[in-house]
Structures are given as structure tokens and as C-alpha cells.
Write an enzyme that holds these catalytic residues in place. Structure first.
Site, PDB file in Angstrom:
ATOM      1  N   THR A  17       1.006  -0.824   0.007  1.00 18.28           N
ATOM      2  CA  THR A  17       0.076  -0.259   0.039  1.00 18.28           C
ATOM      3  C   THR A  17       0.815   1.259  -0.293  1.00 18.28           C
ATOM      4  O   THR A  17       1.005   2.103  -1.303  1.00 18.28           O
ATOM      5  CB  THR A  17      -0.865   0.387   0.949  1.00 18.28           C
ATOM      6  OG1 THR A  17      -1.773  -1.383   0.984  1.00 18.28           O
ATOM      7  CG2 THR A  17      -1.712   1.235   1.146  1.00 18.28           C
ATOM      8  N   LYS A 208       1.945   3.678  17.957  1.00 20.65           N
ATOM      9  CA  LYS A 208       2.718   5.255  18.214  1.00 20.65           C
ATOM     10  C   LYS A 208       2.537   6.363  19.546  1.00 20.65           C
ATOM     11  O   LYS A 208       3.141   7.170  19.488  1.00 20.65           O
ATOM     12  CB  LYS A 208       1.737   5.477  17.781  1.00 20.65           C
ATOM     13  CG  LYS A 208       1.737   5.112  15.632  1.00 20.65           C
ATOM     14  CD  LYS A 208      -0.138   5.233  15.189  1.00 20.65           C
ATOM     15  CE  LYS A 208       0.487   4.578  13.658  1.00 20.65           C
ATOM     16  NZ  LYS A 208      -1.486   4.492  13.055  1.00 20.65           N
TER      17      LYS A 208
HETATM   18  P1  NAP Z   1       1.509  -3.661   3.032  1.00 19.58           P
HETATM   19  O1  NAP Z   1       0.669  -3.580   1.599  1.00 19.58           O
HETATM   20  O2  NAP Z   1       2.101  -4.925   3.268  1.00 19.58           O
HETATM   21  O3  NAP Z   1       3.189  -4.399   2.005  1.00 19.58           O
HETATM   22  C1  NAP Z   1       4.610  -5.186   2.257  1.00 19.58           C
HETATM   23  C2  NAP Z   1       5.539  -4.771   1.199  1.00 19.58           C
HETATM   24  O4  NAP Z   1       6.539  -5.050   1.550  1.00 19.58           O
HETATM   25  C3  NAP Z   1       4.860  -6.012   0.140  1.00 19.58           C
HETATM   26  O5  NAP Z   1       5.002  -5.216  -1.498  1.00 19.58           O
HETATM   27  C4  NAP Z   1       5.997  -6.986   0.728  1.00 19.58           C
HETATM   28  O6  NAP Z   1       5.877  -7.848  -0.029  1.00 19.58           O
HETATM   29  C5  NAP Z   1       6.781  -6.439   0.400  1.00 19.58           C
HETATM   30  N1  NAP Z   1       7.883  -7.206   1.746  1.00 19.58           N
HETATM   31  C6  NAP Z   1       7.185  -8.096   3.192  1.00 19.58           C
HETATM   32  N2  NAP Z   1       8.296  -8.504   3.957  1.00 19.58           N
HETATM   33  C7  NAP Z   1       8.970  -8.764   3.401  1.00 19.58           C
HETATM   34  C8  NAP Z   1      10.661  -9.322   2.693  1.00 19.58           C
HETATM   35  N3  NAP Z   1      10.759  -9.868   3.820  1.00 19.58           N
HETATM   36  N4  NAP Z   1      11.007  -9.007   1.463  1.00 19.58           N
HETATM   37  C9  NAP Z   1      10.770  -8.685   0.572  1.00 19.58           C
HETATM   38  N5  NAP Z   1       9.514  -7.730   0.689  1.00 19.58           N
HETATM   39  C10 NAP Z   1       8.226  -7.655   1.262  1.00 19.58           C
HETATM   40  O7  NAP Z   1       2.109  -2.869   4.141  1.00 19.58           O
HETATM   41  P2  NAP Z   1       1.944  -1.216   3.827  1.00 19.58           P
HETATM   42  O8  NAP Z   1       0.455  -0.774   4.800  1.00 19.58           O
HETATM   43  O9  NAP Z   1       2.400  -0.825   2.498  1.00 19.58           O
HETATM   44  O10 NAP Z   1       2.852  -1.041   4.889  1.00 19.58           O
HETATM   45  C11 NAP Z   1       3.630  -0.561   5.290  1.00 19.58           C
HETATM   46  C12 NAP Z   1       4.938  -0.321   6.458  1.00 19.58           C
HETATM   47  O11 NAP Z   1       4.144   1.119   6.551  1.00 19.58           O
HETATM   48  C13 NAP Z   1       4.268  -0.793   7.136  1.00 19.58           C
HETATM   49  O12 NAP Z   1       5.795  -0.440   8.568  1.00 19.58           O
HETATM   50  C14 NAP Z   1       3.054  -0.362   8.314  1.00 19.58           C
HETATM   51  O13 NAP Z   1       3.252  -0.038   9.510  1.00 19.58           O
HETATM   52  C15 NAP Z   1       3.698   0.780   7.484  1.00 19.58           C
HETATM   53  N6  NAP Z   1       2.863   2.344   7.601  1.00 19.58           N
HETATM   54  C16 NAP Z   1       1.643   1.432   6.539  1.00 19.58           C
HETATM   55  C17 NAP Z   1       0.156   2.330   6.837  1.00 19.58           C
HETATM   56  C18 NAP Z   1      -1.099   2.659   5.630  1.00 19.58           C
HETATM   57  O14 NAP Z   1      -2.259   3.721   5.913  1.00 19.58           O
HETATM   58  N7  NAP Z   1      -0.965   0.703   5.255  1.00 19.58           N
HETATM   59  C19 NAP Z   1       0.438   3.767   6.820  1.00 19.58           C
HETATM   60  C20 NAP Z   1       1.524   4.333   7.663  1.00 19.58           C
HETATM   61  C21 NAP Z   1       2.727   3.323   8.483  1.00 19.58           C
HETATM   62  P3  NAP Z   1       5.219  -8.399  -1.301  1.00 19.58           P
HETATM   63  O15 NAP Z   1       4.096  -7.373  -2.682  1.00 19.58           O
HETATM   64  O16 NAP Z   1       5.917  -9.156  -2.136  1.00 19.58           O
HETATM   65  O17 NAP Z   1       4.590  -9.238  -0.063  1.00 19.58           O
HETATM   66  N1  HSE Z   2      -3.397   0.275  10.009  1.00 24.93           N
HETATM   67  C1  HSE Z   2      -2.792   1.589  10.871  1.00 24.93           C
HETATM   68  C2  HSE Z   2      -3.983   2.749  10.951  1.00 24.93           C
HETATM   69  C3  HSE Z   2      -1.968   2.476   9.282  1.00 24.93           C
HETATM   70  O1  HSE Z   2      -4.977   2.295  10.621  1.00 24.93           O
HETATM   71  O2  HSE Z   2      -3.524   3.494  10.976  1.00 24.93           O
HETATM   72  C4  HSE Z   2      -1.447   3.755   9.263  1.00 24.93           C
HETATM   73  O3  HSE Z   2      -0.088   3.763  10.761  1.00 24.93           O
END
Ligand code: NAP
Ligand code: HSE
Length: 429
Positions: A17, A208
Site C-alpha cells: 500500500t 505510535k
Molecule cells: P503492505 O501493503 O503489506 O506491503 C508490504 C510490502 O513489503 C509488500 O510489497 C511486501 O511484498 C513487502 N515485504 C514484506 N516483507 C518483505 C520481505 N521480507 N522482503 C521483501 N519484501 C517484503 O504494507 P503497507 O500497508 O504498505 O505498510 C508498510 C509499512 O508502512 C508498515 O510498516 C506499516 O506499519 C507502515 N504504515 C502503513 C500505513 C498504511 O496506511 N497502510 C500508514 C502508515 C504506516 P509482497 O508484495 O511480495 O508480499
Molecule cells: N494501520 C494503521 C492505521 C496505518 O490504521 O492507522 C497507519 O499507521
């Protein structure tokens, strides 16, 4: 290390994402990056787990599953970690910093556990380690705490810092939507963590809270220091009472710097509709800060999702590139120069809403009130509803009381013959 070249190469770790949002935004801003940051930027590698997975709109020639290809490429100056989790993200960040690469991350799990040591490593390596996206998604709050509010003594930092739970509670409150359906929607919208337990059980907000409290009070607060309750026990009945009491229910992160040390917790609270945080709906977040000079300041915006989170990550990347132009990376690192004690949560004072199922017979209210009184719990209000022949629902709200007094009273009430169930215990702001 001052960069003479006007093109900075970066690598993305993860393209889920947030990674996809960062990729899109960096592409969208590519033609103005030189004007904004002083150098062009080129994404040269993207680390993924699965090379054959379809990732629409992303140049697949950039994909690699080999971290060493990125680590050993001395032209890659910035690593953007958006994979999540502790390992292998931690080892990769350490490798990158030791190799003199700057790191931008959205990973609150990692920072809440190992933020201090990673920041120290960044400092020793003369590198930037920036993490604006780790708390409250697109809302600028890390930089304000580290820089803009640095002249304050901050005594309170609290707010709504999880988008998924705020979305769920909003849908339950406004549309009478069931918990499971609201969670499914939040997941589809990209708000939830890979394992949404972290959201609904309050762990994400707890991480957080630890980061915010560390920055606000200049003293390291770890995830284990945060008292945590999630929203899984909140029912439609609780929401109906909240409405009757002109309130909403929100998952709040609350941290105070008191004379005894730092109080920090995450839990659902009943909040009067007139409170500014009551108007924070859907996946929006808001953080309140109270400082001795600034007084009250509130930061509001989208706390999760692809592009809002990318906004924070890209802002950090631009900062690193600007620093590269002047050779001043690693200027602001760890700001925890104090070692304040963490207060036991038992000593924290709150008001409470307690909903219980009782026998509908004389003396029950008096017995219940006596137990509360014996444990120094002062009753604010009593509502009795749904009285059937033998049963009734009793709702009691209390004045402020120390956590352990309230828990002692509840323990005694739970074993009383006249009380069949304590259905809900929710703190009141
Ligand atoms: P996500 O959609 O699950 O994406 C994670 C990505 O990392 C996927 O592309 C996955 O690959 C890759 N990945 C995971 N483990 C890996 C490994 N061991 N080696 C290589 N690639 C790997 O997660 P996300 O929501 O983008 O979140 C990413 C980070 O941002 C997290 O720390 C989360 O807490 C933080 N965050 C998220 C949000 C939000 O709104 N989603 C907001 C703030 C912060 P595959 O596609 O191949 O599985
Ligand atoms: N899963 C987290 C949330 C993403 O819902 O706020 C942002 O850190």
C-alpha cells in the site's frame, strides 16, 4: 558526504500500500524534484518477496529479491523501508546505515521497539533516519515535536492515531455497521496493517503512543511501557449509551508528563460530542499537544492509506536530498536526553462508564454503591434500563478514580450473586 551529482538514486524496500503510493508520488513529482530538493531522484531498485506477483503500474525491471544488490550498490544513497515488521527490516536498516545510506521508514513497529538504538546508529554513521509516516500517516507530527515545538516543555500528547479503528468506530456509530463488515472495508481501503489484530487490539496505536511520548517528553518510552486496550469489546449497546450521553467512543492514545513520571496508555474512551476529537471521523487522525509556551496545538489529517502516508514518506525523502546538497545529514537524531520513570498504570486516574447486568430486586443498587464506596469510587450518575421481571441493566458512571481502586471494586462486584455480568468498562475523557 556532500553529493556533487544532481541525481540521487534510491531503493524501495516493499511495494505494498505505502510503497505503491511512494512510487506514484515520486514519479508524479519527478519533473519538479530538482527545483524542490536540488537534485533529481531515481528509483533504481525495489525489494520484493515475490518476483512474479502482478504489480500494476510499477516497472517490474526494478524488482529484486536480493537485499545485497541494494546494499552493495554505492550509488544508492537512500533506502525507503516500507515493508513493515521487525525482521528483516531491522537488519536491513542497520546494514544500510552502516554503509552510509540514509533511511526513510514508515515502520512504527520497529521504531517503538528499537528506535533509540537505530537513531544512535544513524547518528554514528552521519546518516538521516526519518520516520514522519510512522505516526498518524500523512499528518506532520514527528517534525513538529522534534523541531517546531523544541522550545516547549510538553506535558500532554494525546489523540486518535489509528485510522482503522477510527473508521470502524465511525461506521458503527453513524451507520450501525457491524464490527466485522467495518473492518473488512478498512482493510480493502488499505488502512489496516498486514495483520489487523495490531489495529483492533490497540497495538498499532500503542506503538505510535510510545513514539509520540518519547519525542514529546525527551525520554525513551518503549512499546512495553504502554498500557493497551483495543476496541474489540465495544458493542452496539455501548454505542447506544454513548449517543444517549451526547458522546462518541474513540480509541485514544493518552500520554502525560507528571511529577511522578510518564503516564502512557491506549484505550477506548467516551468523549463528549463537543470535544474537537469527537469530530475526527473515518480514517482521519488528530494529535493534541500541550506545551508550556505554545499552549494547545492540534494536528489533524488522514492517518492512513496509500497517498496520505506516501505524502509523509516523500517529504522525508526530499529532506534527505536537501541535506545531501549541504552535506548536513544526521543533524537531528535522537532527542531523548532525559530518563524519566514510567508510572504504573494502576495509579492513573480516570472517570469510568460501567454497564452491568443485575438482578431486579430490592437492595441491589445499594449493595453495588457500597462496594464502589468501599473502594473510594465516587458515583457520578446511575441509569437503570431494560428492567424485565428478574433482570435489569445498570449503568454507572464514576468520578475520577485511580485504576487500582476501580479494578478492586469490579473484582468484588463480579462475584456478587446479584450481578450476573459486568458487560462493559470504558473510560470517560
Ligand atoms: P503492505 O501493503 O503489506 O506491503 C508490504 C510490502 O513489503 C509488500 O510489497 C511486501 O511484498 C513487502 N515485504 C514484506 N516483507 C518483505 C520481505 N521480507 N522482503 C521483501 N519484501 C517484503 O504494507 P503497507 O500497508 O504498505 O505498510 C508498510 C509499512 O508502512 C508498515 O510498516 C506499516 O506499519 C507502515 N504504515 C502503513 C500505513 C498504511 O496506511 N497502510 C500508514 C502508515 C504506516 P509482497 O508484495 O511480495 O508480499
Ligand atoms: N494501520 C494503521 C492505521 C496505518 O490504521 O492507522 C497507519 O499507521
Amino acid at each position: 558526504m556532500k553529493v556533487e551529482s544532481k541525481k540521487v538514486q534510491v531503493a524501495l524496500l516493499g511495494i505494498g500500500t505505502v510503497g505503491t503510493g511512494v512510487y506514484k508520488l515520486l514519479k508524479k513529482r519527478a519533473d519538479v524534484m530538482k527545483d524542490i530538493a536540488g537534485a533529481e531522484l531515481e528509483i533504481v531498485k525495489i525489494l520484493v518477496r515475490n518476483l512474479s506477483k502482478e504489480r500494476e503500474g510499477v516497472d517490474s525491471s526494478l524488482f529484486t529479491t536480493d537485499w545485497n544488490e541494494i546494499l552493495n550498490d554505492s550509488e544508492i544513497k537512500i533506502v525507503i523501508e516500507v515493508m513493515g515488521g521487525i525482521e528483516p527490516a531491522k537488519s536491513m536498516m542497520e546494514d544500510a546505515l552502516r554503509a552510509g545510506k540514509h533511511v526513510v521508514t514508515a515502520n512504527k513497529d520497529l521504531l517503538a521497539e528499537h528506535g533509540g538504538e537505530l537513531l544512535d546508529l544513524a547518528s554514528a554513521s552521519g546518516c538521516d533516519l526519518l520516520f514522519e509516516a510512522a505516526v498518524a500517516g500523512g499528518i506532520p507530527i514527528i517534525r513538529p515535536l522534534k523541531q517546531c515545538l523544541a522550545g516547549n516543555e510538553i506535558t500532554e500528547v494525546m489523540g486518535i492515531v489509528n485510522g482503522t479503528t477510527n473508521y470502524i468506530l465511525t461506521k458503527m456509530f453513524e451507520e450501525n455497521m457491524g464490527f466485522a463488515e467495518a473492518l473488512e472495508k478498512a482493510t480493502k481501503l488499505g488502512y489496516a496493517e498486514a495483520d489487523p489484530t495490531a489495529d483492533i487490539e490497540g497495538l498499532d496505536a500503542g506503538r505510535k503512543a510510545a513514539i509520540l511520548a518519547s519525542l514529546a517528553f525527551h525520554s525513551r518510552v518503549r512499546f512495553k511501557d504502554v498500557y493497551i486496550e483495543g476496541i474489540t469489546k465495544i458493542t452496539a449497546d455501548d454505542i447506544a449509551y454513548a449517543k444517549e450521553l451526547d458522546s462518541v467512543i474513540k480509541l485514544l492514545s493518552v500520554a502525560h508528563h507528571t511529577e511522578k513520571g510518564i503516564e502512557v496508555g491506549v484505550y477506548p474512551m467516551l468523549l463528549n460530542q463537543e470535544h474537537p476529537l469527537a469530530a475526527v471521523r473515518d480514517a482521519f487522525n488528530a494529535v493534541f499537544v500541550h506545551g508550556d509556551a505554545v499552549d494547545d496545538a492540534m494536528f489533524y489529517g488522514r492517518g492512513a492509506g496509500e497517498m496520505p502516508t506516501a505524502s509523509a514518506v516523500v517529504g522525508d525523502v526530499i529532506d534527505v536530498i536537501r541535506n545531501l546538497q549541504y552535506g548536513c545529514n544526521g543533524r537531528i537524531s535522537c532527542t531523548c536526553y532525559k530518563e524519566l520513570p514510567i508510572c504504573s498504570f494502576d495509579e492513573v486516574k480516570n472517570k469510568f462508564f460501567i454497564r452491568m447486568q443485575v438482578k431486579n430486586e430490592p437492595g441491589v443498587l445499594a449493595q453495588t454503591a457500597k462496594v464502589f464506596g468501599d473502594h473510594k469510587v465516587s458515583i457520578h450518575r446511575v441509569i437503570q434500563k431494560n428492567a424485565k421481571e428478574t433482570k435489569a441493566e445498570l449503568v454507572i458512571s464514576t468520578e475520577k478514580v485511580k485504576e487500582y481502586h476501580l479494578q478492586d471494586a469490579l473484582q468484588e462486584l463480579r462475584v456478587m450473586d446479584s450481578i450476573s455480568e459486568i458487560s462493559s468498562v470504558i473510560r470517560i475523557y
